[in-house]
Design a protein around this motif. Sequence first.
Motif, PDB file in Angstrom:
ATOM      1  N   ALA A 215       4.796  -0.376  -3.175  1.00 32.48           N
ATOM      2  CA  ALA A 215       5.567  -0.416  -4.419  1.00 32.48           C
ATOM      3  C   ALA A 215       6.857   0.390  -4.210  1.00 32.48           C
ATOM      4  O   ALA A 215       6.798   1.581  -3.902  1.00 32.48           O
TER       5      ALA A 215
ATOM      6  N   VAL B 294      -6.552 -11.537  -3.344  1.00 30.30           N
ATOM      7  CA  VAL B 294      -6.618 -10.168  -2.830  1.00 30.30           C
ATOM      8  C   VAL B 294      -7.855  -9.469  -3.379  1.00 30.30           C
ATOM      9  O   VAL B 294      -8.335  -9.822  -4.462  1.00 30.30           O
TER      10      VAL B 294
ATOM     11  N   LEU C   7      -5.526  -1.381   6.673  1.00 33.23           N
ATOM     12  CA  LEU C   7      -5.228   0.046   6.855  1.00 33.23           C
ATOM     13  C   LEU C   7      -6.083   0.583   8.009  1.00 33.23           C
ATOM     14  O   LEU C   7      -5.619   1.356   8.847  1.00 33.23           O
TER      15      LEU C   7
ATOM     16  N   HIS D 196      -1.656  -3.767 -12.471  1.00 28.32           N
ATOM     17  CA  HIS D 196      -2.232  -2.410 -12.341  1.00 28.32           C
ATOM     18  C   HIS D 196      -1.775  -1.398 -13.384  1.00 28.32           C
ATOM     19  O   HIS D 196      -1.780  -0.196 -13.126  1.00 28.32           O
TER      20      HIS D 196
ATOM     21  N   MET E  39       0.838  -1.215   0.000  1.00 30.98           N
ATOM     22  CA  MET E  39       0.000   0.000   0.000  1.00 30.98           C
ATOM     23  C   MET E  39       0.863   1.252   0.000  1.00 30.98           C
ATOM     24  O   MET E  39       1.494   1.586   1.010  1.00 30.98           O
TER      25      MET E  39
ATOM     26  N   GLN F 241       7.852  -5.128  -2.383  1.00 29.19           N
ATOM     27  CA  GLN F 241       7.328  -5.113  -3.744  1.00 29.19           C
ATOM     28  C   GLN F 241       8.228  -4.210  -4.593  1.00 29.19           C
ATOM     29  O   GLN F 241       8.391  -3.032  -4.286  1.00 29.19           O
TER      30      GLN F 241
END
Length: 358
Positions: free
Chosen positions: A59, A302, A330, A181, A26, A101
């Motif tokens: 990321a 996910v 979160l 994505h 995230m 990631q």
Amino acid sequence: MHTPLLFQPISFRSVTARNRIVVAPMCQYSAQDGLGSDWHVQHLGARAAGGAGIVMTEATHVSAIGRITPHCLGLWNADHQALLARLAKVITMCGSVPAIQIAHAGRKASSQVPWEGGKPIPLDQGGWQPVAPSALPAVRGATVPHALSASEVKDIVGQFAATARMAREAGFKIAEIHGAHGYLGHSFLSPVSNRRNDAYGGDLNGRARFLLEVVEAIRGEWPEDLPLWVRLSCTDWVEGGLTIEDTVAVARMLAATGKVDLVDCSSGGVSHEQKIPSLHPGYQVPFADAVRNQAGIATGAVGLITEPTHAAEIVANGRADVVLVARAMLADPAWPIRAAKALGVKPDLLPQYLRAAV
Ligand code: FNR
């Protein structure tokens, strides 16, 4: 009482996690020049102490121009590496396996952070020209990306390997390639964004070449006893885009290398024309199921998995090997403790937090 599979340990190569709950990557959009801060330490530390088996960084980009926004995390210099080493250490101290990631945003780079609108940043407002397989902007009005030459593609493959080496030295135990994505890996895979007619384009084999070269290069730096995951968008949700059948074929290619241990099954992000028919709990789980059971590789499920019994069902029924939770985690860093309570399990926690589970 029988412990649900969700709360049983799982091993990938030499790495064992205390349960099958993963904190999904995230972005925090809180870095400066790729460098994270105490924010990232508290964010990931809290979620590790909350009981997840594996905690993945957001990321983490291989270069400055590969960042989604000017405030995304990077790992291309020694300062970045020192911060990442702190993150790996705090995650480990709190009982979770540290995962990273590794990403390149490709044509979706140079965007505003979401709370400023998430739009492309023009060149004259501090933006930069993104790079991509083909000179096709991700959205209308964005700077047209530079179409990478074959030798520039090789340079980026090398950057993925260099970031993986720094991640290993920093103490990470799982690396995940971001191939979803609409970012660089996905934009090579998808016919929506890849119109090349050289070795990196054309049929699915050509479009998968970049990802396979990244796997190969990372494995040159990432030890054999540590797991490597790949996140894929299993469908583009658009006519003429990638389908789950394509993704099963790509997963077979990844499995055949013997170098990839899990496919993390997400979807979408490459086309602004995508249409998701129904956003319901677990709407991407059928992709994890299809990849796992047709390509013969472990998967992560996910997307809108918020209820402990749902997470437990997915793993118990062999639809995925691990469950990644993003937004629910979160909202509640101790989601795994709550899940354990709901399922009647005594979670494996550090002594300081044991009373949270009683
Ligand atoms: C994300 N997601 C995401 N995915 C990814 O592969 N890399 C990333 O860095 C991010 N960043 C990110 C930030 C924030 C704030 C959110 C909410 C999401 C997507 C995320 O990992 C996950 O796939 C989706 O959010 C769907 O899962 P949930 O939220 O329904 O559990």
